[in-house]
Structure formats: C-alpha cells, structure tokens
Enzyme design. Structure first.
Site, short mmCIF file in Angstrom:
data_model
loop_
_atom_site.label_atom_id
_atom_site.label_comp_id
_atom_site.label_asym_id
_atom_site.label_seq_id
_atom_site.Cartn_x
_atom_site.Cartn_y
_atom_site.Cartn_z
N CYS A 177 -2.81 0.00 9.93
CA CYS A 177 -3.82 -0.93 9.37
C CYS A 177 -4.91 -1.30 10.37
O CYS A 177 -6.00 -1.69 9.98
CB CYS A 177 -3.15 -2.23 8.93
SG CYS A 177 -1.84 -2.03 7.75
N HIS A 227 0.83 -1.20 0.00
CA HIS A 227 0.00 0.00 0.00
C HIS A 227 0.87 1.26 0.00
O HIS A 227 2.04 1.21 0.42
CB HIS A 227 -0.87 0.05 1.27
CG HIS A 227 -1.98 -0.95 1.30
ND1 HIS A 227 -2.21 -1.77 2.40
CD2 HIS A 227 -2.94 -1.27 0.40
CE1 HIS A 227 -3.26 -2.54 2.16
NE2 HIS A 227 -3.72 -2.26 0.96
N1 GLY Z 1 -2.87 -9.30 4.79
C1 GLY Z 1 -3.26 -7.98 4.57
C2 GLY Z 1 -3.72 -7.78 3.18
O1 GLY Z 1 -3.13 -8.40 2.28
O2 GLY Z 1 -4.62 -7.07 2.91
#
Ligand code: GLY
Length: 253
Positions: free
Chosen positions: A247, A160
């Site tokens: 997250c 991300h």
């Molecule tokens: N394991 C976090 C994701 O891949 O979204």
C-alpha cells in the site's frame, strides 16, 4: 535505478478509513519511524525512493498504491472508492506525469490500486467495496491496446484483492484461501498462507529479496525456504489503518 514513490504519513492517520477492522489507537511517531524503515528497505532492495507532495490533511494519503497503477507503457490514475481519499490522486498525477502518459478512471466509477494485481499481461482487478464494475471496464479499455487482458474478481471478505493474494514469483502466488479461490489464477500455483497469518499474503519481491512484515514470522520462514533473502519490517501502526506493505509505494520501473 527503478523508482519507488512514497508519501509521508499524515498526522491525521488516526482518522483513516476502516472497513473490516475496529479502530485502535495509532502511535503517529512510531508510524513515521516504521515508514522510514520501510523506505530504507526499499533502498536496500534497489529502489530510489522519491517522496511525493505531503498531504497532511488527508488521513490515508500514505497509502499511495491506491491512487495509481503504473505499466511500462502508461499510468492510470484511479478514483478511490472512499470519498475522503479522492483528493489524494491530484498529487500522484503531478508526480507521475514526468514518467508516463496518464489515463484516468472517470466519475462516477471508482477503483483502488490495491485491487489491481498485474501478472505479466494478465491483470486481475478486485470487484470490492472500493472498486466497481464500470471502473474495471474503463481500466480494461485503457490497457487493451497494449495487449493486457483484464479479469474482474469478487473480493468480499477483505479490503482489497492484494489483501488476499501476493505475487511470489512466476507461477507462484501466496493466497489467503478464505478470501480468494485458487481457481481465480489459472496457470499459477497458489500456496495457502499460514492460518495464523491471514494478512501475510501482502508481501513484496524484487530480485533475490522478499519483504514481509514482522507480524508474519511463518510467512518469513516460508519465503526463506523458497531461497529468498527476507527482510522483515515492523508495520504494526499502519496495519491498524488496514494497510499492508504494498500500500505504501508505487513503483516506476
Ligand atoms: N485505511 C486504508 C483504507 O481504508 O483505504
């Protein structure tokens, strides 16, 4: 007091999505303890922690950040890029409805909240394996009436955008220059993360506090030199699920 929305770690976390990491065993009990310590750190820095509905059948559902982006004026419920993660948004929408007018990223577009970095009225969105151009366009259309400007940013080498860059303070970001160019963020000084700590960028800040993970001691030292009171959090288990500190919460100011 501002609210941090969090969700319990799923017992199915061992089946999480992985993109850039190899699968390693995850100690579920330890992950639960570490997540509880993370929530306590959020309380310490001034948030009221509210748990949203548990979804034990959804492996990645502890990573609530990917399901919503909250602004003072509205909230956007995402459509996560990984199909296994799409059902996570229903319970996030139910939780956020009482705080904000909701808008939705519509199919077939996809967007993960971990790709969205809000710097005042400038919104940077990672164009990644999870987030596509059409979703960025939809996002821009939703927030434009409130004066936000959206810029899409290619993210190729990490999951991300917020894996590659963390907000430190007005005018200062911590970036991993292998994953994102400092030229991406005009007006910001981009400090390079310590080369031994490529994931150290994913930090959290509030008032005089800075949170970073125990795996990033150089980053913790650097934050301390900037004058912050640093709290380090052991996130070793959820890190194996390709996650960082941001997250695991969604903030409603
Ligand atoms: N394991 C976090 C994701 O891949 O979204």
């Amino acid at each position: 007091m501002p609210i941090a929305l969090t969700r319990a770690v799923s017992p199915a976390i061992i089946h999480c999505e992985l993109t850039h990491l190899q699968r390693e065993p995850i100690d579920y009990e330890r992950a639960v303890q570490q997540h509880a310590a993370y929530e306590n750190a959020l309380r310490k820095i001034g948030y009221t922690v509210k748990h949203i509905s548990e979804t034990p059948e959804l492996p990645d559902s502890v990573f609530v950040e990917d399901t919503a982006v909250v602004f003072p004026e509205l909230a956007i419920i995402t459509r996560p890029g990984a199909e296994s993660r799409r059902p996570e948004t229903e319970t996030m929408a139910a939780a956020l409805r009482q705080y904000r007018e909701l808008h939705f990223i519509e199919a077939p577009s996809t967007l993960d909240g971990g790709d969205v970095l809000v710097l005042g009225k400038e919104v940077y969105i990672g164009l990644s394996q999870r987030t596509n151009k059409e979703a960025i366009r939809q996002f821009a259309d939703i927030v434009k009436p409130y004066g936000y400007r959206v810029t899409g940013v290619p993210v190729i080498k990490c999951l991300h955008l917020k894996t590659a860059v963390g907000f430190v303070e007005e005018g200062l970001l911590l970036i991993n220059p292998d994953w994102i160019s400092p030229d991406t963020f005009p007006g910001y000084l981009c400090e390079a993360v310590h080369p031994e700590e490529p994931f150290g960028t994913n930090l959290m800040r509030r008032n005089h506090w800075a949170l970073c993970t125990a795996a990033h001691p150089h980053t913790a030292d650097w934050l301390a030199t900037k004058g912050y009171d640093v709290i380090t959090i052991d996130q070793s288990e959820l890190a194996k699920a390709e996650a960082g500190l941001t997250c695991c919460s969604v903030f409603v100011g």
